[in-house]
Design an enzyme around this catalytic site. Structure first.
Site, PDB file in Angstrom:
ATOM      1  N   HIS A  49       0.835  -1.211   0.000  1.00  0.00           N
ATOM      2  CA  HIS A  49       0.000   0.000   0.000  1.00  0.00           C
ATOM      3  C   HIS A  49       0.864   1.253   0.000  1.00  0.00           C
ATOM      4  CE1 HIS A  49       0.808  -1.000   4.157  1.00  0.00           C
ATOM      5  NE2 HIS A  49       0.469   0.211   4.541  1.00  0.00           N
ATOM      6  N   LYS A  91       9.446  -2.951   3.051  1.00  0.00           N
ATOM      7  CA  LYS A  91      10.685  -2.892   3.844  1.00  0.00           C
ATOM      8  C   LYS A  91      10.749  -4.027   4.851  1.00  0.00           C
ATOM      9  CE  LYS A  91      14.325  -0.420   4.997  1.00  0.00           C
ATOM     10  NZ  LYS A  91      15.087  -1.678   5.136  1.00  0.00           N
ATOM     11  N   LYS A 103       4.182  -2.938  11.980  1.00  0.00           N
ATOM     12  CA  LYS A 103       5.211  -2.144  12.645  1.00  0.00           C
ATOM     13  C   LYS A 103       5.346  -0.762  11.990  1.00  0.00           C
ATOM     14  CE  LYS A 103       8.791  -4.925  13.391  1.00  0.00           C
ATOM     15  NZ  LYS A 103      10.120  -5.562  13.318  1.00  0.00           N
ATOM     16  N   LYS A 149       9.940  -9.243   4.140  1.00  0.00           N
ATOM     17  CA  LYS A 149      10.980  -9.948   4.900  1.00  0.00           C
ATOM     18  C   LYS A 149      11.608 -10.986   3.990  1.00  0.00           C
ATOM     19  CE  LYS A 149      12.466 -10.142   9.231  1.00  0.00           C
ATOM     20  NZ  LYS A 149      12.379  -9.041  10.193  1.00  0.00           N
ATOM     21  N   SER A 183      16.116   3.048   9.677  1.00  0.00           N
ATOM     22  CA  SER A 183      16.274   2.606   8.283  1.00  0.00           C
ATOM     23  C   SER A 183      15.599   3.598   7.342  1.00  0.00           C
ATOM     24  CB  SER A 183      15.617   1.239   8.064  1.00  0.00           C
ATOM     25  OG  SER A 183      16.501   0.197   8.391  1.00  0.00           O
TER      26      SER A 183
HETATM   27  N1  GLU Z   1      15.145  -6.516  10.738  1.00  0.00           N
HETATM   28  C1  GLU Z   1      14.605  -5.371  11.411  1.00  0.00           C
HETATM   29  C2  GLU Z   1      13.192  -5.631  11.860  1.00  0.00           C
HETATM   30  O1  GLU Z   1      12.747  -6.743  11.969  1.00  0.00           O
HETATM   31  C3  GLU Z   1      14.790  -4.097  10.626  1.00  0.00           C
HETATM   32  C4  GLU Z   1      14.001  -3.952   9.388  1.00  0.00           C
HETATM   33  C5  GLU Z   1      14.379  -2.741   8.551  1.00  0.00           C
HETATM   34  O2  GLU Z   1      15.070  -1.858   9.034  1.00  0.00           O
HETATM   35  O3  GLU Z   1      13.977  -2.734   7.399  1.00  0.00           O
HETATM   36  O4  GLU Z   1      12.473  -4.728  12.203  1.00  0.00           O
END
Ligand code: GLU
Length: 466
Positions: free
Chosen positions: A60, A65, A89, A101, A358
């Site tokens: 969306h 990320k 998140k 992911k 990030s």
């Molecule tokens: N691996 C981290 C998480 O689970 C960072 C993810 C990111 O910064 O894209 O939130």
């Protein structure tokens, strides 16, 4: 029950409170795109085969990320579950990304650095060539088993495949500083969790309700995991808040010291020995699972998913659990703890600090300028002028050392941490207010806040108004 089913049960609960329609809920819970790759890499004149995934849970907002995990336990279901957590998140902390992911089924400890580089480059090549890594669409970051080293290798791969992409640096975050990374990213998740804990202690009603001692430093804390998240969290809690961390756990056991562990010494020891078994700093016990059952005020699982389940939940004695890892408590265990009156601050909020910084890194990469570069000296000049004005008005002369202490224009790390603190505190306020309004757990409130924001995107895009 699988990890993905666990997450979706939480989603269902809060979606019900929001009167989500079934069709939208089904769309939201589904994985929007997914790639599974098998990578063959020649090592020692033999082909070694590795399986990897990249799951995009939501689009969306683009890019999607989320981290890239290297572990023997990686599989498709977990990757999808972790991708969905990224969606929720990002929405909670108002970061304009969808959720993704990735993972590679590998034990990185079994390979040399040059082998890992070859494997990472082969994996990245597949993902890049199929549109599963790009600054505009899909941006990985470090996760369990990966660090800025892997991100640098991926960046190199992307740059050589897409040399005409002016924003190539934004294809990954969590890179080394000299390759377009941002100061503070490595510490960001741990530092963000510290902000969560500080925020809790600013709310005396929560302290009372959860039976904690009034001041942060009076409470006994246990942290499971001394990797990037656990160690940076411990470092900040110990140095900035004078926290008493009585136990730290790792895969092979835990270190216990009733008077509080000297975290700075432990970090130094860990750097040299890659373990926490130091008799000078505490008593080391070989039973890692016992850690979660010890007496304490605050328990912080900062390692892997599914560590508190129906099997051990009745033995957990903490008053407050801070989910630094993704999905450390199973759905059933969560219900039991809630019924017992244990406070749980959920993963989708607690560990969002990593993706917040990030985001700053990605913005830096696509804007091609470091934060603070143009205004730092200007700010310092203004501070000098104010000191000068005060001196004149009060007929005094501020001494050189005082000026030196005050005079500090914001540099990149200051700005990253300031933005991180702001994001974590604002999100806390939203969840806190929602909790009061809907009278449910912190987790249900966090999902409620997140789902409500995500739903706005869909109604705007022509789905029926609800
Ligand atoms: N691996 C981290 C998480 O689970 C960072 C993810 C990111 O910064 O894209 O939130």
């Amino acid at each position: 029950m699988s990890f993905k089913e666990n997450v979706n049960l939480h989603v269902d609960k809060s979606a019900k409170l929001l009167n989500f329609s079934d069709d939208l809920l089904e769309h939201l819970k589904s994985i929007h795109s997914l790639i599974k790759v098998n990578v063959g890499v020649v090592l020692d004149e033999k082909i070694h085969n590795f399986t990897g995934w990249r799951a995009v849970h939501s689009e969306h907002i683009l890019p999607s990320k989320g981290g890239l995990r290297y572990s023997e336990n990686v599989d498709q279901d977990d990757t999808e579950a972790l991708a969905s957590l990224m969606t929720y998140k990002c929405a909670i902390v108002n970061i304009p990304f969808g959720g993704a992911k990735g993972g590679l089924k590998i034990n990185p400890k079994n390979y040399t650095m040059s082998e890992l580089r070859a494997i990472t480059k082969a994996f990245a090549t597949k993902l890049i060539n199929r549109g599963f890594i790009s600054p505009a669409l899909n941006v990985p970051a470090p996760d369990v088993g990966t660090s800025e080293r892997e991100m640098e290798w991926i960046l190199d791969t992307y740059k050589s495949l897409k040399p005409d992409d002016i924003n190539y640096r934004g294809c990954v975050t969590g890179k080394p500083l000299h390759r377009g990374g941002i100061a503070g990213r490595t510490e960001a998740t741990g530092r963000g969790i510290e902000e969560v804990i500080r925020e809790i202690f600013r709310h005396k009603d929560i302290i009372k309700e959860s039976n904690l001692k009034n001041e942060l430093k009076e409470n006994e804390i246990i942290i499971q995991g001394f990797g990037n998240v656990g160690s940076n969290l411990a470092k900040h809690l110990y140095n900035r808040d004078k926290a008493k961390i009585i136990a730290i756990g790792e895969r092979d056991g835990y270190l216990f010291n009733k008077n509080g562990i000297d975290i700075n010494a432990l970090i130094e020891f860990y750097k040299k020995n890659e373990n926490i078994n130091n008799p000078k700093l505490g008593e080391f016990k070989n039973n890692p699972s016992e850690l979660l059952e010890l007496n304490c005020d605050i328990l912080i699982p900062a390692a892997l998913e599914n560590v508190i389940t129906i099997k051990n939940v009745n033995k957990v004695k903490a008053k407050l659990i801070i989910e630094a890892a993704n999905g450390p408590i199973s759905f059933e265990a969560d219900q039991k703890l809630h019924d017992k009156g244990v406070f749980i601050i959920p993963d989708i909020y607690v560990n969002a600090g990593g993706v917040v910084v990030s985001y700053f890194e990605w913005v830096k990469d696509i804007s091609h300028i470091r934060f603070g570069r143009v205004e730092k000296r200007f700010q310092e000049q203004k501070i000098l002028e104010i000191i000068d004005l005060i001196d004149k008005k009060t007929n005094t002369k501020t001494d050189f050392d005082t000026i030196k202490n005050i005079l500090h224009g914001a540099d990149e790390e200051d700005l990253a941490f300031s933005g991180l603190e702001d994001s974590m505190r604002n999100a806390f306020t939203e969840i806190y207010k929602t909790r009061k309004q809907i009278k449910k757990s912190f987790r249900e409130s966090a999902y409620y806040v997140s789902l409500k924001k995500i739903r706005n995107f869909y109604t705007d895009e022509g789905f029926p108004k609800r």
